[in-house]
Motif scaffolding. Structure first.
Motif, PDB file in Angstrom:
ATOM      1  N   VAL A 182       0.830  -1.213   0.000  1.00 54.34           N
ATOM      2  CA  VAL A 182       0.000   0.000   0.000  1.00 54.34           C
ATOM      3  C   VAL A 182       0.861   1.259   0.000  1.00 54.34           C
ATOM      4  CG1 VAL A 182      -1.759   1.309   1.259  1.00 54.34           C
ATOM      5  CG2 VAL A 182      -1.885  -1.189   1.175  1.00 54.34           C
ATOM      6  N   PHE A 183       1.865   1.274   0.891  1.00 57.98           N
ATOM      7  CA  PHE A 183       2.626   2.509   1.088  1.00 57.98           C
ATOM      8  C   PHE A 183       3.445   2.931  -0.124  1.00 57.98           C
ATOM      9  CE2 PHE A 183       2.243   1.806   5.795  1.00 57.98           C
ATOM     10  CZ  PHE A 183       1.613   3.009   6.051  1.00 57.98           C
ATOM     11  N   TRP A 184       4.249   2.001  -0.687  1.00 57.31           N
ATOM     12  CA  TRP A 184       5.187   2.441  -1.724  1.00 57.31           C
ATOM     13  C   TRP A 184       4.497   2.858  -3.019  1.00 57.31           C
ATOM     14  CZ3 TRP A 184       8.346   3.723   1.455  1.00 57.31           C
ATOM     15  CH2 TRP A 184       8.891   2.901   2.431  1.00 57.31           C
ATOM     16  N   PRO A 185       3.484   2.114  -3.514  1.00 58.48           N
ATOM     17  CA  PRO A 185       2.771   2.643  -4.681  1.00 58.48           C
ATOM     18  C   PRO A 185       2.101   3.980  -4.389  1.00 58.48           C
ATOM     19  CG  PRO A 185       2.345   0.299  -4.461  1.00 58.48           C
ATOM     20  CD  PRO A 185       3.054   0.730  -3.220  1.00 58.48           C
ATOM     21  N   SER A 186       1.609   4.143  -3.144  1.00 57.63           N
ATOM     22  CA  SER A 186       0.968   5.415  -2.775  1.00 57.63           C
ATOM     23  C   SER A 186       1.980   6.555  -2.807  1.00 57.63           C
ATOM     24  CB  SER A 186       0.342   5.313  -1.383  1.00 57.63           C
ATOM     25  OG  SER A 186      -0.658   4.325  -1.355  1.00 57.63           O
ATOM     26  N   VAL A 187       3.185   6.290  -2.296  1.00 58.58           N
ATOM     27  CA  VAL A 187       4.223   7.332  -2.301  1.00 58.58           C
ATOM     28  C   VAL A 187       4.635   7.677  -3.731  1.00 58.58           C
ATOM     29  CG1 VAL A 187       6.624   7.818  -1.686  1.00 58.58           C
ATOM     30  CG2 VAL A 187       5.088   6.793  -0.008  1.00 58.58           C
ATOM     31  N   ARG A 188       4.795   6.651  -4.578  1.00 57.29           N
ATOM     32  CA  ARG A 188       5.163   6.927  -5.969  1.00 57.29           C
ATOM     33  C   ARG A 188       4.070   7.717  -6.682  1.00 57.29           C
ATOM     34  NH1 ARG A 188       7.771   1.749  -5.441  1.00 57.29           N
ATOM     35  NH2 ARG A 188       5.903   0.595  -6.085  1.00 57.29           N
ATOM     36  N   LEU A 189       2.811   7.366  -6.407  1.00 58.75           N
ATOM     37  CA  LEU A 189       1.697   8.119  -6.997  1.00 58.75           C
ATOM     38  C   LEU A 189       1.693   9.550  -6.470  1.00 58.75           C
ATOM     39  CD1 LEU A 189      -0.867   8.280  -8.712  1.00 58.75           C
ATOM     40  CD2 LEU A 189      -2.149   7.400  -6.736  1.00 58.75           C
ATOM     41  N   GLY A 190       1.915   9.709  -5.171  1.00 55.76           N
ATOM     42  CA  GLY A 190       1.934  11.048  -4.584  1.00 55.76           C
ATOM     43  C   GLY A 190       3.039  11.909  -5.160  1.00 55.76           C
ATOM     44  N   LEU A 191       4.218  11.315  -5.354  1.00 57.87           N
ATOM     45  CA  LEU A 191       5.326  12.070  -5.932  1.00 57.87           C
ATOM     46  C   LEU A 191       5.031  12.468  -7.372  1.00 57.87           C
ATOM     47  CD1 LEU A 191       8.375  10.030  -4.567  1.00 57.87           C
ATOM     48  CD2 LEU A 191       7.585  12.277  -3.804  1.00 57.87           C
ATOM     49  N   ARG A 192       4.385  11.559  -8.102  1.00 63.16           N
ATOM     50  CA  ARG A 192       4.045  11.849  -9.501  1.00 63.16           C
ATOM     51  C   ARG A 192       3.039  12.994  -9.588  1.00 63.16           C
ATOM     52  NH1 ARG A 192       4.506   9.118 -14.282  1.00 63.16           N
ATOM     53  NH2 ARG A 192       2.889   9.476 -15.840  1.00 63.16           N
ATOM     54  N   LEU A 193       1.984  12.931  -8.763  1.00 66.75           N
ATOM     55  CA  LEU A 193       0.972  13.990  -8.775  1.00 66.75           C
ATOM     56  C   LEU A 193       1.548  15.295  -8.231  1.00 66.75           C
ATOM     57  CD1 LEU A 193      -2.156  11.969  -7.532  1.00 66.75           C
ATOM     58  CD2 LEU A 193      -1.568  12.614  -9.879  1.00 66.75           C
ATOM     59  N   GLY A 194       2.404  15.170  -7.203  1.00 70.45           N
ATOM     60  CA  GLY A 194       3.025  16.369  -6.631  1.00 70.45           C
ATOM     61  C   GLY A 194       3.915  17.082  -7.623  1.00 70.45           C
ATOM     62  N   ALA A 195       4.653  16.297  -8.437  1.00 68.72           N
ATOM     63  CA  ALA A 195       5.522  16.910  -9.449  1.00 68.72           C
ATOM     64  C   ALA A 195       4.693  17.669 -10.477  1.00 68.72           C
ATOM     65  CB  ALA A 195       6.365  15.828 -10.129  1.00 68.72           C
ATOM     66  N   ARG A 196       3.537  17.107 -10.846  1.00 72.46           N
ATOM     67  CA  ARG A 196       2.669  17.806 -11.806  1.00 72.46           C
ATOM     68  C   ARG A 196       2.142  19.110 -11.219  1.00 72.46           C
ATOM     69  NH1 ARG A 196      -1.247  13.086 -14.416  1.00 72.46           N
ATOM     70  NH2 ARG A 196       0.390  11.939 -15.533  1.00 72.46           N
ATOM     71  N   ALA A 197       1.881  19.106  -9.911  1.00 74.75           N
ATOM     72  CA  ALA A 197       1.333  20.305  -9.259  1.00 74.75           C
ATOM     73  C   ALA A 197       2.425  21.255  -8.794  1.00 74.75           C
ATOM     74  CB  ALA A 197       0.457  19.890  -8.071  1.00 74.75           C
ATOM     75  N   GLY A 198       3.689  20.882  -8.988  1.00 73.50           N
ATOM     76  CA  GLY A 198       4.795  21.738  -8.569  1.00 73.50           C
ATOM     77  C   GLY A 198       5.029  21.730  -7.076  1.00 73.50           C
ATOM     78  N   LEU A 199       4.659  20.643  -6.376  1.00 75.73           N
ATOM     79  CA  LEU A 199       4.823  20.549  -4.931  1.00 75.73           C
ATOM     80  C   LEU A 199       6.175  19.925  -4.589  1.00 75.73           C
ATOM     81  CD1 LEU A 199       1.269  19.196  -3.988  1.00 75.73           C
ATOM     82  CD2 LEU A 199       2.081  21.562  -3.868  1.00 75.73           C
ATOM     83  N   ALA A 242       4.695  16.069  -0.783  1.00 72.00           N
ATOM     84  CA  ALA A 242       3.879  15.081  -1.494  1.00 72.00           C
ATOM     85  C   ALA A 242       3.984  13.715  -0.832  1.00 72.00           C
ATOM     86  CB  ALA A 242       4.303  15.013  -2.957  1.00 72.00           C
ATOM     87  N   ALA A 243       5.199  13.361  -0.371  1.00 72.95           N
ATOM     88  CA  ALA A 243       5.390  12.062   0.279  1.00 72.95           C
ATOM     89  C   ALA A 243       4.653  12.001   1.605  1.00 72.95           C
ATOM     90  CB  ALA A 243       6.882  11.800   0.489  1.00 72.95           C
ATOM     91  N   VAL A 244       4.676  13.086   2.390  1.00 72.50           N
ATOM     92  CA  VAL A 244       3.961  13.113   3.678  1.00 72.50           C
ATOM     93  C   VAL A 244       2.463  12.938   3.464  1.00 72.50           C
ATOM     94  CG1 VAL A 244       3.298  14.607   5.597  1.00 72.50           C
ATOM     95  CG2 VAL A 244       5.695  14.433   4.927  1.00 72.50           C
ATOM     96  N   VAL A 245       1.911  13.654   2.475  1.00 74.38           N
ATOM     97  CA  VAL A 245       0.471  13.528   2.194  1.00 74.38           C
ATOM     98  C   VAL A 245       0.145  12.103   1.762  1.00 74.38           C
ATOM     99  CG1 VAL A 245      -1.391  14.297   0.673  1.00 74.38           C
ATOM    100  CG2 VAL A 245       0.207  15.968   1.617  1.00 74.38           C
ATOM    101  N   ALA A 246       0.984  11.513   0.924  1.00 75.30           N
ATOM    102  CA  ALA A 246       0.742  10.141   0.457  1.00 75.30           C
ATOM    103  C   ALA A 246       0.809   9.151   1.606  1.00 75.30           C
ATOM    104  CB  ALA A 246       1.755   9.776  -0.629  1.00 75.30           C
ATOM    105  N   LEU A 247       1.800   9.318   2.497  1.00 73.78           N
ATOM    106  CA  LEU A 247       1.922   8.413   3.644  1.00 73.78           C
ATOM    107  C   LEU A 247       0.741   8.565   4.594  1.00 73.78           C
ATOM    108  CD1 LEU A 247       5.743   8.841   4.307  1.00 73.78           C
ATOM    109  CD2 LEU A 247       4.606   6.736   3.608  1.00 73.78           C
ATOM    110  N   ALA A 248       0.280   9.812   4.772  1.00 75.30           N
ATOM    111  CA  ALA A 248      -0.875  10.037   5.652  1.00 75.30           C
ATOM    112  C   ALA A 248      -2.131   9.380   5.082  1.00 75.30           C
ATOM    113  CB  ALA A 248      -1.094  11.538   5.838  1.00 75.30           C
ATOM    114  N   ALA A 249      -2.297   9.477   3.759  1.00 69.17           N
ATOM    115  CA  ALA A 249      -3.467   8.861   3.135  1.00 69.17           C
ATOM    116  C   ALA A 249      -3.377   7.336   3.177  1.00 69.17           C
ATOM    117  CB  ALA A 249      -3.596   9.349   1.698  1.00 69.17           C
TER     118      ALA A 249
END
Length: 253
Positions: free
Chosen positions: A58-75, A80-87
């Motif tokens: 659960v965690f690592w795909p979530s972190v990779r997804l969060g980083l990908r979305l965060g990069a698109r949003a300029g975060l 992005a990793a903290v938000v993904a881990l929290a979710a």
């Protein structure tokens, strides 16, 4: 690999993630989290390894997804990793909450929110540490320390249609004819100034009225005490008697 492939990961990524999960599971088994410290070590090993492997899915795909979305949003990556881990901590905490009564029968179940924050307290430092180590270990692109040669100033005076492959300079009264592989053009300037502005192009002044680029010389022939250079466009350039020794030293003759 792009798109969802980056999020899910390939065999190499999963091998790395599962190795980290086993290490974390072993560490947790000896720490005894979620009130399991008084249970036998074998039971803690089995339970924590299961939690680690399930959490890894659960965690690592979530972190990779969060980083990908965060990069698109300029975060920033860390945010992005903290938000993904929290979710991702929510479904992991739910699994632990559902499974705990089965692996710890008769034990009072921990509250859902307390369990969530316990999982989050473990996931945040571990996840960010793994992310930092992974980013630190990524190969850095090698930087060529050799600076690129400066563009000869003379090229700024030429019409674009002549390109930038200067083969010779020829003095004509108060003008300088610049020869390139695409043609020639006249510039109103002193010959000495034109030679100075050809800095960066290796060449020689072989005549009072001629300067030649080394790369343009295709052949050379001696004519008595003088010589003639033939350039790659077929242009023939005379070499004065005084310049012949220097042309020889340069290996053109």
């Amino acid at each position: 690999m792009g798109g969802w492939g980056e999020v899910v990961g390939g065999p190499r990524v999963w091998a790395r993630d599962l190795s980290v999960a086993v290490f974390i599971g072993l560490t947790l088994a000896f720490v005894g989290p979620f009130g399991s410290y008084d249970r036998p070590l074998e039971a803690r090993l089995l339970t924590c390894l299961g939690y680690g492997l399930a959490g890894s899915a659960v965690f690592w795909p979530s972190v990779r997804l969060g980083l990908r979305l965060g990069a698109r949003a300029g975060l920033p990556d860390a945010f992005a990793a903290v938000v993904a881990l929290a979710a991702a901590s929510a479904p992991v905490a739910l699994v632990v909450w559902l499974v705990s009564p089965l692996v710890n029968p008769g034990r009072h179940s921990t509250g859902a929110m307390t369990l969530y924050f316990s999982v989050l307290a473990l996931a945040l430092p571990l996840g960010l540490a793994v992310l930092f180590v992974a980013r630190w270990a990524e190969p850095r692109p090698t930087v060529d320390a050799t600076p690129e040669p400066a563009r000869p100033r003379l090229l700024g005076r030429l019409a674009g249609r002549l390109g930038e492959d200067v083969i010779a300079l020829q003095a004509e009264d108060h003008y300088v004819r610049v020869h390139t592989t695409l043609g020639s053009d006249l510039l109103l300037m002193r010959f000495a100034d034109a030679v100075a502005e050809a800095d960066g192009i290796e060449g020689l002044r072989v005549h009072r009225s001629w300067w030649v680029a080394k790369a343009a010389v295709m052949s050379a022939r001696a004519e008595g005490r003088r010589a003639v250079l033939t350039l790659k466009t077929g242009l023939a350039v005379p070499v004065t008697r005084e310049s012949v020794p220097e042309v020889r030293r340069a290996g053109w003759l």
